[in-house]
Design a protein around this motif. Structure first.
Motif, mmCIF file in Angstrom:
data_model
loop_
_atom_site.group_PDB
_atom_site.id
_atom_site.type_symbol
_atom_site.label_atom_id
_atom_site.label_comp_id
_atom_site.label_asym_id
_atom_site.label_seq_id
_atom_site.Cartn_x
_atom_site.Cartn_y
_atom_site.Cartn_z
ATOM 1 N N UNK A 173 65.192 -4.327 -29.499
ATOM 2 C CA UNK A 173 66.367 -3.856 -28.749
ATOM 3 C C UNK A 173 66.459 -2.335 -28.679
ATOM 4 N N UNK A 174 65.280 -1.713 -28.605
ATOM 5 C CA UNK A 174 65.223 -0.260 -28.361
ATOM 6 C C UNK A 174 65.100 -0.096 -26.842
ATOM 7 N N UNK A 175 66.012 0.626 -26.207
ATOM 8 C CA UNK A 175 66.179 0.478 -24.755
ATOM 9 C C UNK A 175 65.210 1.286 -23.880
ATOM 10 N N UNK A 176 63.905 1.129 -24.121
ATOM 11 C CA UNK A 176 62.913 1.788 -23.253
ATOM 12 C C UNK A 176 61.810 0.801 -22.909
ATOM 13 N N UNK A 177 61.902 0.239 -21.737
ATOM 14 C CA UNK A 177 60.914 -0.727 -21.257
ATOM 15 C C UNK A 177 61.102 -0.869 -19.751
ATOM 16 N N UNK B 123 56.408 2.932 -24.022
ATOM 17 C CA UNK B 123 56.229 2.307 -22.708
ATOM 18 C C UNK B 123 55.426 3.262 -21.835
ATOM 19 N N UNK B 124 54.155 2.908 -21.609
ATOM 20 C CA UNK B 124 53.270 3.798 -20.849
ATOM 21 C C UNK B 124 53.799 4.045 -19.434
ATOM 22 N N UNK B 125 54.378 3.013 -18.846
ATOM 23 C CA UNK B 125 54.861 3.186 -17.470
ATOM 24 C C UNK B 125 56.031 4.163 -17.436
#
Ligand code: IPD
Ligand code: CA
Ligand code: CA
Length: 273
Positions: free
Chosen positions: A99-103, A191-193
């Motif tokens: 639930x870490x908000x980077x995706x 998140x690479x993107x």
């Protein structure tokens, strides 16, 4: 490729990325279980799989003959097709599971092996990054550009560490330490993107990483290039998707960052758990 055709691909890629992102939002904070795919830490959730189904459903409805390379279901479609969609339904699974908000959902299109269309959708921050070759790059439909930072010592960078990091001395730890020391900082978003989108919109100046797959970076490469940035291998030669390595910057710090990456020596191997 005519700009009008690329625009059609871009619009369908957008529909697909939005569909994936919507599924991810629906599962956000509600996961009941998380599997490991093989390597420790390489996670898989029901949300990855459901988002991929949603993305594929849009693409296959519009382009039944195109090839598809999707992280969870692999390669499918007609081998002779010059079109290959590279899809990461959930880029940043570890973040998502914690639930870490980077995706984000990442949808890229390669035409004859060259990334030409990219869409990255980060629903939590309501950020939709889009680009196609010759059509420019946008964030929420507004044009974006890379940063102006020209001095590596004043840059803010980002990188990542692949799931094989415990198995290889080529794990990027030395590069991370060295560049942390000589810049204003190195972030690791997971998140690479999102890293590539961040370089494209100028909130970060450069990104490098190894151990990546084509679906992690195909969309982001187009977005960085169309935002005025530069994407190569570490040594400045043309980037090859299958190499797993990428150097993406605002262009101005490219050579300096490339040089530092080539000069850094691996750290001694760290053993133990
Ligand atoms: C991962 C993320 C991460 C990168 C890893 C990728 P996933 O993708 O992009 O930032 O460091 O190498 O595998 O597994 O979350 O889709
Ligand atoms: Ca990924
Ligand atoms: Ca993924």
């Amino acid at each position: 490729m005519k700009p009008s055709s690329l625009q059609v691909f871009l619009d369908i890629a957008t529909e697909a990325a939005l569909a994936g992102g919507e599924v991810l939002q629906a599962y956000w904070g509600k996961l009941e279980g998380v599997e490991e795919k093989g390597r420790p830490g390489d996670l898989l959730t029901v949300a990855d799989k459901a988002a991929e189904v949603a993305v594929l459903d849009v693409l296959q409805r519009h382009f039944p003959n195109h090839q598809i390379l999707a992280e969870e279901s692999g390669h499918q479609g007609e081998q002779q097709s010059p079109y290959l969609w590279a899809i990461d339904p959930l880029d940043g699974t570890t973040n998502y599971a914690h639930q870490y908000p980077f995706w984000a959902t990442s949808v890229g299109l390669l035409i004859e092996g060259v990334p030409q269309v990219g869409v990255i959708f980060d629903p939590l921050h309501n950020d939709l990054f889009r680009a196609a070759t010759g059509l420019g790059a946008t964030r929420n439909r507004r044009p974006i550009q890379v940063s102006q930072t020209a001095d590596l010592s004043k840059s803010l960078l980002v990188t990542g560490f692949a799931y094989d990091r415990q198995e290889t001395p080529d794990n990027n730890y030395a590069e991370f330490c060295h560049l942390t020391h000589i810049t204003q900082g190195v972030r690791r978003s997971g998140s690479a993107s999102i890293d590539l989108a961040s370089v494209a919109c100028g909130r970060l100046d450069g990104y490098w990483e190894r151990g990546l797959s084509p679906w992690d970076i195909a969309a982001g490469i187009v977005i960085v290039q169309e935002a005025g940035g530069k994407v190569t291998a570490y040594d400045g030669s043309p980037q090859e998707l299958d190499s797993g390595r990428i150097l993406a910057t605002n262009g101005r710090i490219h050579e300096a960052l490339s040089q530092q990456l080539l000069e850094v020596q691996p750290l001694p191997v760290i053993t133990g758990g």
